[in-house]
Each structure stands twice: as C-alpha cells, then as structure tokens.
Scaffold this active site. Structure first.
Site, short mmCIF file in Angstrom:
data_model
loop_
_atom_site.label_atom_id
_atom_site.label_comp_id
_atom_site.label_asym_id
_atom_site.label_seq_id
_atom_site.Cartn_x
_atom_site.Cartn_y
_atom_site.Cartn_z
N SER A 1 6.50 3.72 5.33
CA SER A 1 6.75 2.56 6.12
C SER A 1 7.28 1.50 5.20
O SER A 1 7.84 0.34 5.83
CB SER A 1 5.85 2.26 7.08
N SER B 1 -4.52 3.41 6.92
CA SER B 1 -5.33 3.20 7.79
C SER B 1 -5.24 3.32 9.26
O SER B 1 -4.91 2.52 10.04
CB SER B 1 -5.87 1.72 7.50
N ARG C 1 -11.10 9.77 6.05
CA ARG C 1 -10.17 8.40 6.00
C ARG C 1 -11.16 7.48 6.57
O ARG C 1 -10.84 6.36 6.00
CB ARG C 1 -9.08 8.55 7.05
N LEU D 1 2.75 4.05 8.76
CA LEU D 1 2.92 5.19 8.41
C LEU D 1 3.28 5.51 6.93
O LEU D 1 3.72 4.35 6.23
CB LEU D 1 4.11 5.81 8.92
N SER D 2 3.14 6.36 6.40
CA SER D 2 3.51 6.84 4.85
C SER D 2 5.20 6.62 4.96
O SER D 2 5.76 6.78 5.75
CB SER D 2 3.37 8.21 4.62
#
Ligand SMILES: Nc1ncnc2c1ncn2[C@@H]1O[C@H](COP(=O)(O)OS(=O)(=O)O)[C@@H](OP(=O)(O)O)[C@H]1O
Ligand SMILES: Nc1ncnc2c1ncn2[C@@H]1O[C@H](COP(=O)(O)OP(=O)(O)O)[C@@H](O)[C@H]1O
Length: 208
Positions: free
Chosen positions: A41, A111, A84, A38-39
């Site tokens: 993380s 990703s 993405r 995650l963003s």
C-alpha cells in the site's frame, strides 16, 4: 508497583531527567506516527519520505518498519494472529520509548487488527499517537506486487496472506487517511507533506 505480568518483585524506577527536559534539549516533541495498510500500500515508501522531510526540517525521526524488525527484534514471530498481535505489541512498546525519548517515531507495519492498533494508541499519553491509514485498494497493491508475494499467495504458496486469506481491519477513526484521488495515487512526497502539515498544525514541529 511490585508485580506485573510474569515478573514479580519489580519496581518502577523514576528517571530524574524527564520527557519535557529531553524535548527542550532537542527542540522537538515526541510522538508516534503509526502507518497501517495492506502489503504494497506504500507504508515503507511514505515512512522513508516522511523521515527525509522531517530530517530536512531539522527534526529527528526514526522508522520502525515491520519488514526490518522481523529481521531482528521480531525474528521469532510468524504471521499467525497471535504472532501478529505480539509483533504489534512489541513495536508499540518500542515506539512508546522512542516518543518518550523525544523522537518522532514512524512505525510502518500492516498491523491488520484494530484492537492491536488501539492497544498501541492506549499506551501513548496525551494523544501522541497519530494513525495514518494507507487506504490503497487491494487491486493496486496486488498489481504493484513489489515482492511477488501476492502472486505466491494467489497460488496458495503463502497461506494467511493479509488481504487474500487473512483479514485486514481498516481503522474506524484515524487521524489521517491517504487514498487515491480520482483514481490516481499521489506521489510519496505529496503524501508525506500532508502528514508534515498535520504534525505542524498540531504543534509537533514547534520549538519546545
Ligand atoms: N502472510 C503474510 N501476510 C502479510 N505480510 C507477509 C506475510 N508473509 C510475509 N509477509 C511480509 O511481511 C511484511 C509484513 O510484516 P508486518 O510485521 O508489517 O506484519 S503484521 O503487522 O504483523 O501483520 C510484509 O511487508 P509489507 O509488504 O511491507 O507490508 C510482507 O513483505
Ligand atoms: N505513492 C506512490 N506512488 C506510486 N508508487 C508507490 C507509491 N508508494 C509506494 N509505491 C510503490 O509501491 C510498491 C510498494 O510500496 P511499499 O512502500 O514497499 O509498500 P508497503 O511498505 O506497504 O508494502 C513499491 O514498489 C513502491 O515503489
């Protein structure tokens, strides 16, 4: 091969200097360390710590960071599912080239889709794809909110934010999973050391 994708009449050109020769020259083994999560993380932090530790050991690595690549190579892409996927495909191709050059390529991108990460893995021969899952709980990522993006996403000012209103598919099988221990996040150095130990164990840091 005479035809591929949208390009016709193209032919693969074999380079006379091969990967093994390049690896011998720079005394290391090319591979891709793919950091997903995650963003917030801790992907970039780990990527840079790993880059530094490898440098200290005389091993050349290079970081392909999602945020940075979106300033150049991928500046035409947004955050739709299609974009993405294209983002990950391009970075997978670039990472493959770095690994073929003999470098330890560290890719740090959200990703979020399993199939896209698996497609990158499939591009790499001889299991030279090491997937590292930053399994940091959303609550911690959100409390860090280093860029203030979670706040904007919660307020509905950013749509399709990973973990809030866009999916993140954790790996089912990955080489390394980094998670909290007794609710505590280890230091970036400690995490990076775990990755270095893995690379060492698998012979990536051996003299070629
Ligand atoms: N909608 C949305 N969802 C997720 N992330 C967003 C979004 N909009 C902007 N950002 C910022 O873009 C960074 C993620 O880029 P990536 O290229 O790694 O994303 S992806 O792999 O294509 O999903 C991500 O950086 P990190 O925090 O380093 O992960 C964010 O800063
Ligand atoms: N192991 C860690 N321990 C404590 N804080 C961390 C750790 N890793 C990252 N951080 C902090 O969390 C925030 C997000 O880290 P970052 O590496 O930018 O995450 P990502 O690249 O996944 O978005 C930053 O403020 C960073 O300093």
């Amino acid at each position: 091969m005479s035809s591929l994708g949208n390009s016709n009449n193209i032919f693969w050109q074999e380079c006379p200097v091969g990967k093994l020769e390049r690896q011998k020259l720079i005394n290391q083994k090319g591979c891709v360390v793919w950091i997903t999560g995650l963003s917030g993380s801790g992907k970039s932090t780990l990527a840079f710590a790993l880059n530094r530790q490898l440098y200290s050991r005389g091993k050349l690595s290079y970081v392909l960071d999602g945020d940075n690549l979106r300033h150049g190579l991928n500046k035409d892409l947004g955050f739709s599912a299609e974009d993405r996927t294209e983002n990950i495909r391009r970075v997978g191709e670039v990472a493959k080239l770095f690994a073929d050059a003999g470098m330890i390529c560290i890719a740090s991108l959200i990703s979020p889709y399993r199939k896209d990460r698996d497609a990158c893995r499939a591009m790499l021969p001889d299991s030279n794809f090491i997937e590292v899952f930053m399994n940091t709980p959303l609550s911690l990522c959100e409390s860090r909110d280093a860029k203030g993006l979670y706040k904007l996403a919660r307020a509905g000012k950013i749509k399709g934010f990973t973990g809030i209103d866009d999916p993140y598919e954790p790996p089912l099988q990955c080489e390394i999973e980094l998670q909290l221990i007794d609710g505590i996040c280890r230091t970036p150095t400690a995490m990076s050391e775990q990755v270095v130990s893995y690379l060492e164990e698998k012979g990536y840091l051996e003299d070629q």
